[in-house]
Design a protein around this motif. Sequence first.
Motif, PDB file in Angstrom:
ATOM      1  N   GLU A 245      -5.463 -10.504  -3.372  1.00 18.24           N
ATOM      2  CA  GLU A 245      -5.591 -11.882  -3.408  1.00 18.24           C
ATOM      3  C   GLU A 245      -4.280 -12.675  -3.323  1.00 18.24           C
ATOM      4  OE1 GLU A 245      -8.636 -13.371  -2.931  1.00 18.24           O
ATOM      5  OE2 GLU A 245      -9.603 -11.489  -3.277  1.00 18.24           O
ATOM      6  N   THR A 246      -3.514 -12.111  -4.006  1.00 12.40           N
ATOM      7  CA  THR A 246      -2.076 -12.576  -4.018  1.00 12.40           C
ATOM      8  C   THR A 246      -1.293 -12.537  -2.704  1.00 12.40           C
ATOM      9  OG1 THR A 246      -1.617 -12.101  -6.339  1.00 12.40           O
ATOM     10  CG2 THR A 246       0.342 -12.335  -5.194  1.00 12.40           C
ATOM     11  N   LEU A 247      -1.400 -11.339  -2.007  1.00 12.46           N
ATOM     12  CA  LEU A 247      -0.791 -11.357  -0.769  1.00 12.46           C
ATOM     13  C   LEU A 247      -1.591 -12.068   0.111  1.00 12.46           C
ATOM     14  CD1 LEU A 247      -0.393  -7.433  -0.481  1.00 12.46           C
ATOM     15  CD2 LEU A 247       1.535  -9.132  -0.735  1.00 12.46           C
ATOM     16  N   ASN A 248      -3.040 -12.100   0.174  1.00 14.97           N
ATOM     17  CA  ASN A 248      -3.502 -13.116   1.167  1.00 14.97           C
ATOM     18  C   ASN A 248      -3.173 -14.441   0.793  1.00 14.97           C
ATOM     19  OD1 ASN A 248      -5.017 -11.061   2.387  1.00 14.97           O
ATOM     20  ND2 ASN A 248      -6.801 -11.321   1.065  1.00 14.97           N
ATOM     21  N   ASN A 249      -2.959 -14.875  -0.413  1.00 16.61           N
ATOM     22  CA  ASN A 249      -2.739 -16.250  -0.718  1.00 16.61           C
ATOM     23  C   ASN A 249      -1.194 -16.635  -0.211  1.00 16.61           C
ATOM     24  OD1 ASN A 249      -2.816 -18.753  -1.834  1.00 16.61           O
ATOM     25  ND2 ASN A 249      -1.613 -18.264  -3.501  1.00 16.61           N
ATOM     26  N   ILE A 250      -0.202 -15.761  -0.137  1.00 11.78           N
ATOM     27  CA  ILE A 250       1.171 -15.724   0.396  1.00 11.78           C
ATOM     28  C   ILE A 250       1.105 -15.972   1.904  1.00 11.78           C
ATOM     29  CG2 ILE A 250       3.325 -14.690   0.662  1.00 11.78           C
ATOM     30  CD1 ILE A 250       3.062 -13.454  -2.027  1.00 11.78           C
ATOM     31  N   GLU A 251       0.260 -15.136   2.381  1.00  7.67           N
ATOM     32  CA  GLU A 251       0.133 -15.149   3.912  1.00  7.67           C
ATOM     33  C   GLU A 251      -0.407 -16.431   4.510  1.00  7.67           C
ATOM     34  OE1 GLU A 251      -2.109 -12.760   7.706  1.00  7.67           O
ATOM     35  OE2 GLU A 251      -2.447 -11.814   5.531  1.00  7.67           O
ATOM     36  N   THR A 252      -1.596 -16.832   3.790  1.00  5.50           N
ATOM     37  CA  THR A 252      -2.292 -17.966   4.092  1.00  5.50           C
ATOM     38  C   THR A 252      -1.489 -19.109   4.005  1.00  5.50           C
ATOM     39  OG1 THR A 252      -4.326 -16.933   3.367  1.00  5.50           O
ATOM     40  CG2 THR A 252      -4.468 -19.484   3.529  1.00  5.50           C
ATOM     41  N   GLY A 253      -0.702 -19.449   3.179  1.00  6.18           N
ATOM     42  CA  GLY A 253       0.286 -20.499   2.494  1.00  6.18           C
ATOM     43  C   GLY A 253       1.394 -20.680   3.836  1.00  6.18           C
ATOM     44  N   LEU A 254       2.027 -19.389   4.233  1.00  5.67           N
ATOM     45  CA  LEU A 254       2.685 -19.453   5.413  1.00  5.67           C
ATOM     46  C   LEU A 254       2.285 -19.808   6.750  1.00  5.67           C
ATOM     47  CD1 LEU A 254       4.584 -16.035   4.619  1.00  5.67           C
ATOM     48  CD2 LEU A 254       5.630 -18.324   4.413  1.00  5.67           C
TER      49      LEU A 254
END
Length: 117
Positions: free
Chosen positions: A85-94
């Motif tokens: 979830e943390t990695l997906n959140n970072i990728e989505t934000g970018l």
Amino acid sequence: MGLSMIESVTQAALTSALTGLSTRQRVIADNIANINTPNYQAKRVTFEDALAQSVAQGSGAVTPDVLPSLEPTQTNGNNVNLDEETLNNIETGLRYQFATQAMNQQFQSLTAALKTA
């Protein structure tokens, strides 16, 4: 859905991407908020394949799908993976930042074209 005279496939696609990405951000937040909820099943948002097909067909307009995650469950029936979830959140934000910048460039181009018309 037809495009207006000033709306392009690019603008429709960027709007769809921003909608899909903001939906993904909300779903990720819901998943993280329920990390300790027994039997909670994480969700995933998909729209990229549908968006690519829509652009190829000359539209660019799609609605994101929210689907259950197929991740294995823990002993409490929950399948939220905080690392994922943390990695997906970072990728989505970018991706959201990139799409916002692209939309801004589209508006600047349209504004410049209207000023010269």
